[in-house]
Design a protein around this motif. Structure first.
Motif, mmCIF file in Angstrom:
data_model
loop_
_atom_site.group_PDB
_atom_site.id
_atom_site.type_symbol
_atom_site.label_atom_id
_atom_site.label_comp_id
_atom_site.label_asym_id
_atom_site.label_seq_id
_atom_site.Cartn_x
_atom_site.Cartn_y
_atom_site.Cartn_z
ATOM 1 N N LEU A 112 83.500 -25.467 -27.746
ATOM 2 C CA LEU A 112 84.670 -25.434 -28.620
ATOM 3 C C LEU A 112 84.559 -24.270 -29.593
ATOM 4 C CD1 LEU A 112 84.799 -29.210 -29.660
ATOM 5 C CD2 LEU A 112 86.460 -28.077 -28.186
ATOM 6 N N ASP A 113 85.643 -23.509 -29.744
ATOM 7 C CA ASP A 113 85.704 -22.532 -30.830
ATOM 8 C C ASP A 113 85.742 -23.271 -32.161
ATOM 9 O OD1 ASP A 113 85.645 -20.212 -29.370
ATOM 10 O OD2 ASP A 113 87.787 -19.775 -29.539
ATOM 11 N N VAL A 114 85.185 -22.657 -33.197
ATOM 12 C CA VAL A 114 85.149 -23.338 -34.490
ATOM 13 C C VAL A 114 86.499 -23.335 -35.203
ATOM 14 C CG1 VAL A 114 82.689 -22.987 -34.880
ATOM 15 C CG2 VAL A 114 84.323 -21.277 -35.710
ATOM 16 N N ASP A 115 87.431 -22.484 -34.764
ATOM 17 C CA ASP A 115 88.747 -22.457 -35.400
ATOM 18 C C ASP A 115 89.690 -23.469 -34.747
ATOM 19 O OD1 ASP A 115 88.879 -21.024 -33.041
ATOM 20 O OD2 ASP A 115 90.192 -19.447 -33.837
ATOM 21 N N MET A 116 89.171 -24.682 -34.573
ATOM 22 C CA MET A 116 89.905 -25.782 -33.964
ATOM 23 C C MET A 116 89.728 -27.036 -34.806
ATOM 24 S SD MET A 116 88.914 -25.493 -29.921
ATOM 25 C CE MET A 116 89.941 -24.561 -28.789
ATOM 26 N N ILE A 117 90.677 -27.955 -34.673
ATOM 27 C CA ILE A 117 90.451 -29.333 -35.112
ATOM 28 C C ILE A 117 90.848 -30.250 -33.964
ATOM 29 C CG2 ILE A 117 90.570 -29.042 -37.608
ATOM 30 C CD1 ILE A 117 93.486 -29.880 -37.500
ATOM 31 N N VAL A 118 90.103 -31.340 -33.809
ATOM 32 C CA VAL A 118 90.283 -32.261 -32.693
ATOM 33 C C VAL A 118 90.988 -33.510 -33.203
ATOM 34 C CG1 VAL A 118 89.108 -33.637 -30.933
ATOM 35 C CG2 VAL A 118 88.234 -31.359 -31.538
ATOM 36 N N LEU A 119 92.145 -33.810 -32.633
ATOM 37 C CA LEU A 119 92.953 -34.940 -33.089
ATOM 38 C C LEU A 119 92.904 -36.132 -32.139
ATOM 39 C CD1 LEU A 119 96.127 -33.013 -34.335
ATOM 40 C CD2 LEU A 119 94.046 -33.581 -35.593
ATOM 41 N N ALA A 120 92.353 -35.935 -30.948
ATOM 42 C CA ALA A 120 92.182 -37.019 -29.983
ATOM 43 C C ALA A 120 90.703 -37.379 -29.891
ATOM 44 C CB ALA A 120 92.718 -36.597 -28.615
ATOM 45 N N ASP A 121 90.406 -38.473 -29.228
ATOM 46 C CA ASP A 121 89.006 -38.864 -29.037
ATOM 47 C C ASP A 121 88.356 -37.886 -28.069
ATOM 48 O OD1 ASP A 121 86.550 -40.130 -28.436
ATOM 49 O OD2 ASP A 121 87.430 -42.104 -28.816
ATOM 50 N N ILE A 122 87.286 -37.240 -28.505
ATOM 51 C CA ILE A 122 86.598 -36.242 -27.690
ATOM 52 C C ILE A 122 86.061 -36.854 -26.392
ATOM 53 C CG2 ILE A 122 84.300 -36.546 -28.711
ATOM 54 C CD1 ILE A 122 85.966 -33.151 -27.925
ATOM 55 N N SER A 123 85.864 -38.186 -26.386
ATOM 56 C CA SER A 123 85.371 -38.834 -25.168
ATOM 57 C C SER A 123 86.370 -38.725 -24.022
ATOM 58 C CB SER A 123 85.042 -40.310 -25.443
ATOM 59 O OG SER A 123 86.209 -41.045 -25.750
ATOM 60 N N LYS A 124 87.663 -38.652 -24.336
ATOM 61 C CA LYS A 124 88.681 -38.493 -23.283
ATOM 62 C C LYS A 124 88.519 -37.139 -22.593
ATOM 63 C CE LYS A 124 92.091 -41.433 -25.607
ATOM 64 N NZ LYS A 124 93.439 -41.487 -26.254
ATOM 65 N N LEU A 125 88.240 -36.123 -23.371
ATOM 66 C CA LEU A 125 88.004 -34.799 -22.794
ATOM 67 C C LEU A 125 86.704 -34.797 -22.008
ATOM 68 C CD1 LEU A 125 89.018 -31.846 -22.658
ATOM 69 C CD2 LEU A 125 87.635 -31.383 -24.687
ATOM 70 N N TRP A 126 85.678 -35.414 -22.563
ATOM 71 C CA TRP A 126 84.368 -35.475 -21.925
ATOM 72 C C TRP A 126 84.431 -36.119 -20.541
ATOM 73 C CZ3 TRP A 126 79.826 -33.309 -22.208
ATOM 74 C CH2 TRP A 126 78.700 -33.932 -21.677
ATOM 75 N N LYS A 127 85.274 -37.110 -20.387
ATOM 76 C CA LYS A 127 85.357 -37.867 -19.140
ATOM 77 C C LYS A 127 86.350 -37.274 -18.140
ATOM 78 C CE LYS A 127 84.042 -42.158 -21.476
ATOM 79 N NZ LYS A 127 84.517 -43.476 -21.970
ATOM 80 N N THR A 128 86.943 -36.147 -18.474
ATOM 81 C CA THR A 128 87.906 -35.515 -17.568
ATOM 82 C C THR A 128 87.247 -35.115 -16.254
ATOM 83 O OG1 THR A 128 89.183 -34.635 -19.436
ATOM 84 C CG2 THR A 128 89.525 -33.605 -17.298
ATOM 85 N N ASP A 129 87.851 -35.494 -15.160
ATOM 86 C CA ASP A 129 87.345 -35.139 -13.833
ATOM 87 C C ASP A 129 87.819 -33.730 -13.474
ATOM 88 O OD1 ASP A 129 86.503 -34.961 -11.222
ATOM 89 O OD2 ASP A 129 87.728 -36.618 -10.472
ATOM 90 N N ILE A 130 86.888 -32.800 -13.335
ATOM 91 C CA ILE A 130 87.260 -31.429 -12.980
ATOM 92 C C ILE A 130 86.885 -31.110 -11.525
ATOM 93 C CG2 ILE A 130 87.020 -30.710 -15.380
ATOM 94 C CD1 ILE A 130 84.460 -29.207 -14.586
ATOM 95 N N GLY A 131 86.575 -32.147 -10.764
ATOM 96 C CA GLY A 131 86.274 -31.974 -9.346
ATOM 97 C C GLY A 131 85.058 -31.092 -9.118
ATOM 98 N N ASP A 132 85.162 -30.197 -8.165
ATOM 99 C CA ASP A 132 84.059 -29.296 -7.838
ATOM 100 C C ASP A 132 84.144 -27.965 -8.579
ATOM 101 O OD1 ASP A 132 82.875 -31.078 -6.042
ATOM 102 O OD2 ASP A 132 84.167 -30.409 -4.389
ATOM 103 N N CYS A 133 85.088 -27.867 -9.512
ATOM 104 C CA CYS A 133 85.275 -26.608 -10.229
ATOM 105 C C CYS A 133 84.080 -26.312 -11.139
ATOM 106 C CB CYS A 133 86.552 -26.638 -11.052
ATOM 107 S SG CYS A 133 88.054 -26.690 -10.047
ATOM 108 N N LEU A 134 83.867 -25.053 -11.397
ATOM 109 C CA LEU A 134 82.769 -24.623 -12.258
ATOM 110 C C LEU A 134 83.018 -25.008 -13.715
ATOM 111 C CD1 LEU A 134 80.125 -22.972 -12.580
ATOM 112 C CD2 LEU A 134 81.572 -20.929 -12.832
ATOM 113 N N PHE A 135 84.269 -24.915 -14.122
ATOM 114 C CA PHE A 135 84.626 -25.267 -15.500
ATOM 115 C C PHE A 135 86.118 -25.563 -15.573
ATOM 116 C CE2 PHE A 135 85.346 -20.789 -15.013
ATOM 117 C CZ PHE A 135 86.431 -20.471 -15.816
ATOM 118 N N ALA A 136 86.532 -26.115 -16.721
ATOM 119 C CA ALA A 136 87.942 -26.412 -16.958
ATOM 120 C C ALA A 136 88.380 -25.735 -18.243
ATOM 121 C CB ALA A 136 88.164 -27.919 -17.048
ATOM 122 N N ALA A 137 89.658 -25.350 -18.294
ATOM 123 C CA ALA A 137 90.197 -24.671 -19.466
ATOM 124 C C ALA A 137 91.713 -24.874 -19.487
ATOM 125 C CB ALA A 137 89.853 -23.176 -19.417
ATOM 126 N N VAL A 138 92.333 -24.360 -20.546
ATOM 127 C CA VAL A 138 93.786 -24.415 -20.698
ATOM 128 C C VAL A 138 94.351 -23.012 -20.490
ATOM 129 C CG1 VAL A 138 95.652 -24.730 -22.399
ATOM 130 C CG2 VAL A 138 93.807 -26.430 -22.213
#
Length: 298
Positions: A112-138
């Motif tokens: 995470l970049d430090v110029d962010m604030i997190v408004l949702a539970d970080i566990s939801k992001l942590w549990k995201t299924d990204i399949g066989d991909c190397l990484f996930a992003a927006v």
């Protein structure tokens, strides 16, 4: 609880933006409602002892463990960060080494970049299924590699299709095991050294150029850019002037969200400051890079 059940985060900060890290960590803690422990590995770019103390006192150690890592202890000795022509600080490149900053038995990490604030539970992001991909992003607001004012300037020479989506590197869910096993860090750094004259957005250029077909696209709410209206973002990213400065010019409601969390930290009495420090830092970075380029010229 096994190590893979511990939410593992990596952030990178210098001393000027330590205050942003304080607000980020507080927002993560306040909105984390499930029981997982959170390990945060801070890539420390000369954060002062007093600011480290403030950051440490921001979080509940029973919920969030802070691990301070000097960048020299993380960068493999055979690698050097490229000296580009941008005003982005060297700190911006540190995310490329995130998989080296965490214990070897951790298979996933969120950067995470430090110029962010997190408004949702970080566990939801942590549990995201990204399949066989190397990484996930927006996907970034530049949208594609062929963006006329950004993207990858030499995408044609690299053989990257013009309509290839371009991601923002401020938030990454990384398959750390695969990243290490394939020595991705070395590949990205090598790519940037070979294309240094085209680097426009620091690490983001290198990651998009070298790994354009290796990523999973996340819901854009996980990296909501503060310039744009969004009624229910999961993470707000202050891409432009940060809310600690009087010259902030993004959405005012997001600035209020930032100060809501900052007021829960030792920086609770902070008021926006003038732009001089921000501009001086950019000038200093440009001069430092130019000096390094001249010094290394043979």
């Amino acid at each position: 609880m096994g190590n893979q059940d511990i939410i593992t985060l990596v952030v990178a900060s210098d001393n000027q933006y330590a205050i942003l890290l304080g607000a980020l960590l507080k927002s993560i803690e306040e909105n984390h409602k499930t029981g997982e422990k959170i390990d945060v590995y801070v890539l420390d770019d000369k954060i002062s002892a007093s600011n480290k103390s403030r950051i440490s006192s921001t979080v509940n150690p029973e919920r969030i463990t802070l691990n301070w890592k000097t960048i020299s202890s993380v960068i493999p000795p055979h690698l050097t960060i490229p000296v580009d022509n941008t005003a982005f600080p060297f700190t911006a490149y540190y995310r490329i080494f995130a998989s080296h900053a965490i214990p070897a038995d951790r298979e996933r990490v969120i950067y995470l970049d430090v110029d962010m604030i997190v408004l949702a539970d970080i566990s939801k992001l942590w549990k995201t299924d990204i399949g066989d991909c190397l990484f996930a992003a927006v996907q970034d607001w530049q949208l594609t590699v062929s963006c006329s004012w950004g993207g990858i300037p030499n995408y044609k020479e690299l053989g990257i299709p013009a309509d290839t989506k371009y991601f923002n590197s401020g938030l990454l869910i990384m398959n750390a095991k695969k990243w290490r096993d394939e020595d991705i860090t070395t590949k990205v750094i090598k790519f940037m050294h070979e294309n240094v004259k085209f680097i426009n957005y620091a690490d983001q250029y290198g990651l998009n150029g070298a790994l354009y077909d290796r990523w999973f696209q996340l819901d854009s709410n996980w990296n909501c850019f503060a310039q744009f209206e969004n009624e229910a973002p999961y993470i707000i990213h202050f891409l432009d002037v940060k809310p600690i400065f009087k010259s902030y010019r993004s959405r005012p409601e997001f600035k209020e969200e930032f100060y809501k969390y900052l007021r829960l930290t030792p920086w609770k009495d902070h008021k926006p400051v003038t732009n001089y420090n921000r501009l001086f830092k950019k000038i200093y970075t440009k001069v430092k890079k130019k000096s390094l380029q001249l010094f290394s010229f043979k």
